[in-house]
Design an enzyme around this catalytic site. Sequence first.
Site, PDB file in Angstrom:
ATOM      1  N   GLU A  50     -38.436  79.300  -2.806  1.00 28.76           N
ATOM      2  CA  GLU A  50     -38.967  78.496  -3.905  1.00 28.76           C
ATOM      3  C   GLU A  50     -39.943  77.425  -3.403  1.00 28.76           C
ATOM      4  OE1 GLU A  50     -37.130  75.935  -7.682  1.00 28.76           O
ATOM      5  OE2 GLU A  50     -35.854  76.451  -5.973  1.00 28.76           O
ATOM      6  N   LYS A 119     -40.956  79.498 -13.428  1.00 26.82           N
ATOM      7  CA  LYS A 119     -39.546  79.146 -13.575  1.00 26.82           C
ATOM      8  C   LYS A 119     -39.267  78.698 -15.003  1.00 26.82           C
ATOM      9  CE  LYS A 119     -36.007  76.421 -11.120  1.00 26.82           C
ATOM     10  NZ  LYS A 119     -35.815  75.503  -9.969  1.00 26.82           N
ATOM     11  N   CYS A 155     -34.514  80.532  -8.607  1.00 29.25           N
ATOM     12  CA  CYS A 155     -33.412  79.591  -8.390  1.00 29.25           C
ATOM     13  C   CYS A 155     -32.559  79.405  -9.649  1.00 29.25           C
ATOM     14  CB  CYS A 155     -33.947  78.262  -7.874  1.00 29.25           C
ATOM     15  SG  CYS A 155     -32.682  77.246  -7.049  1.00 29.25           S
ATOM     16  N   GLY A 296     -26.092  52.349  18.361  1.00 33.66           N
ATOM     17  CA  GLY A 296     -25.063  51.532  18.971  1.00 33.66           C
ATOM     18  C   GLY A 296     -23.837  52.377  19.250  1.00 33.66           C
ATOM     19  N   LEU A 297     -23.395  52.394  20.502  1.00 31.64           N
ATOM     20  CA  LEU A 297     -22.222  53.171  20.901  1.00 31.64           C
ATOM     21  C   LEU A 297     -21.102  52.170  21.170  1.00 31.64           C
ATOM     22  CD1 LEU A 297     -21.712  56.197  21.249  1.00 31.64           C
ATOM     23  CD2 LEU A 297     -22.186  55.940  23.673  1.00 31.64           C
ATOM     24  N   SER A 298     -20.209  52.028  20.194  1.00 33.08           N
ATOM     25  CA  SER A 298     -19.238  50.937  20.207  1.00 33.08           C
ATOM     26  C   SER A 298     -17.918  51.286  20.865  1.00 33.08           C
ATOM     27  CB  SER A 298     -18.957  50.500  18.766  1.00 33.08           C
ATOM     28  OG  SER A 298     -18.265  51.532  18.064  1.00 33.08           O
ATOM     29  N   SER A 303     -19.436  56.034  15.723  1.00 42.67           N
ATOM     30  CA  SER A 303     -20.599  56.123  16.609  1.00 42.67           C
ATOM     31  C   SER A 303     -20.458  57.281  17.592  1.00 42.67           C
ATOM     32  CB  SER A 303     -20.819  54.803  17.352  1.00 42.67           C
ATOM     33  OG  SER A 303     -19.742  54.500  18.218  1.00 42.67           O
ATOM     34  N   THR A 403     -24.504  54.465  11.561  1.00 45.08           N
ATOM     35  CA  THR A 403     -23.252  55.163  11.878  1.00 45.08           C
ATOM     36  C   THR A 403     -22.100  54.860  10.932  1.00 45.08           C
ATOM     37  OG1 THR A 403     -22.585  53.413  13.425  1.00 45.08           O
ATOM     38  CG2 THR A 403     -23.885  55.239  14.327  1.00 45.08           C
ATOM     39  N   GLU A 408     -16.343  53.326   4.369  1.00 42.90           N
ATOM     40  CA  GLU A 408     -16.860  51.970   4.544  1.00 42.90           C
ATOM     41  C   GLU A 408     -17.934  51.640   3.516  1.00 42.90           C
ATOM     42  OE1 GLU A 408     -16.194  51.903   9.410  1.00 42.90           O
ATOM     43  OE2 GLU A 408     -18.194  52.194   8.557  1.00 42.90           O
ATOM     44  N   LYS A 527     -25.264  46.932  -1.817  1.00 46.94           N
ATOM     45  CA  LYS A 527     -25.416  47.321  -0.414  1.00 46.94           C
ATOM     46  C   LYS A 527     -25.849  48.782  -0.310  1.00 46.94           C
ATOM     47  CE  LYS A 527     -22.055  44.218   1.817  1.00 46.94           C
ATOM     48  NZ  LYS A 527     -20.898  44.173   2.728  1.00 46.94           N
TER      49      LYS A 527
END
Length: 558
Positions: A50, A119, A155, A296-298, A303, A403, A408, A527
């Site tokens: 498509e 379509k 579709c 960031g690797l925490s 992460s 991440t 959260e 947020k």
Amino acid sequence: MPSSSAPDTFRIALAQANPTVGDVAGNLALARRRRAQAAGQGADLILFTELFLAGYPPEDLVLKPAFQDACREACEALAQDTADGGPDVLVGLPWREGDRLTNAVAHLAGGRVMTVRHKVELPNYGVFDEKRIFHAGALPGPVTVRGVRVGAPICEDIWSDEVVECLAETGAEILLSPNGSPYWRGKHDARVNIVAARVVESGLPLVFLNQVGGQDELVFDGGSFGLNADRSLAFQMPSFSAQLAVVDWTRTSDGWTCVGGAKATVDEDERADYRACVLGLRDYVGKNGFPGVVLGLSGGVDSALCAAMAVDALGAGKVHGVMLPYRYTSDESLADAKACAAALGLRYDVLPIAKAVEGIEASLAGLFTGVGRDVTEENIQARARGAILMSISNKFGSMVVTTGNKSEMSVGYATLYGDMNGGFNPIKDLYKTEVFRLCALRNRWKPDDALGPDGEVIPANILTKQPTAELREGQKDADSLPPYEELDPILIGLVEDEGRVTDLVARGHDGATVRRIERLLHLAEYKRRQAAPGVKVTPRNFGRDRRYPIVNRFLDGG
């Protein structure tokens, strides 16, 4: 009945390909390469997906006259190629006639555009809003391709019976459906059921061709297949992989039948979710021209999973992990982050943030005199980390991977301009419990096309320790939130199911807890509106699926 000159065999090439939205020249070049491959295998026809020449979904880009012209010019150029006697082409593109813009498929043969079909059913739900950009086409009849009457429902046209019924009544012998069908969990089974229903109603075989690749939040998983008129599986193409398949059909007294088509295994459930996240990240980075990513690797699970996905998507040489410790960062987290980086083979740096945090606090000291420490100081740490990662991105061009998980993001357990910083989030639509499950999955399984190492890539300690943001002494996620095993089912009820508070309480959840979570869900809307895009894996992702007002005083729980 077919005429005496009608062919008894029909070889169809199916381009399960990965076009790029807006790259008309690149999509044309890709179509030419696939057509050349199809010609080399003696195909009579090649089918593309498509809006292939435009890329799907083009959204409001398709309203630009210059873009419409570019797509039409590419179609004309591809049509001219068919003067070579090679395969006919069915290709999707936006098509303007006067003031009407349609989602169309063009039949190209003999050096020209033979005919166009439009379509009819324009989806206008969830991630789709085609009614605001396209006009609906008239009910179509089949097109004749080398003596075979082919129906080409586009579709959504196969998700109800009207278009297919019209094609059957006007003489179609076989149905070839070009699709831009995005992935979400369980989608493959839904497609098979829909196609089976159309086959039963029409008595015709149906080919479902789907594109593959990532486009912003959407991932297209391929998984193209065909059903014979008796609903038997004619062929099955793999998921999450660009391929050209050539499928042979034979005319019998009962119509066209495919025998001996290859039947690949389709990834499902958690494996499909993981592959969707990897493909979405790979294409977002690659199609936007980033040289690599930084994150960031925490030492935490989120992460770690993002790092594994990034290495699988891009290769370890394009992934930079950064540990950003402060006084609350434990030795355990430092060891886990280092071990994860070593297991994945990525570049790893440790950049302490004490001077940045203390500098910001010093700047605010006069204004904050007499006011106690609270979450503000915790957020300063997250924002210092976010600023450092964005600075690395600015300096070296790598994209920051965000991440945060869906649990959260649901309750606002994330810091704007801090850990929410970044360009793309591969786990945005995964709840925390699902993050743990995918980590365990990746430690025992790796997709065939993954670029990362085999074996355990996420250290076991990351999966067994209690989750913590480490923004204050002894902090644990469970101090602020219910255990994720309790939280996630509540969120699924509120987000995925739009359930009533009373329904969740009836299922055994504590009423006060459910009302608190509902309130947090509403408070965090502002947020989420500012969050990075991320891969859609559920039917109800934050963003295109779930559009809530930020200013909103309604709470079901009072």
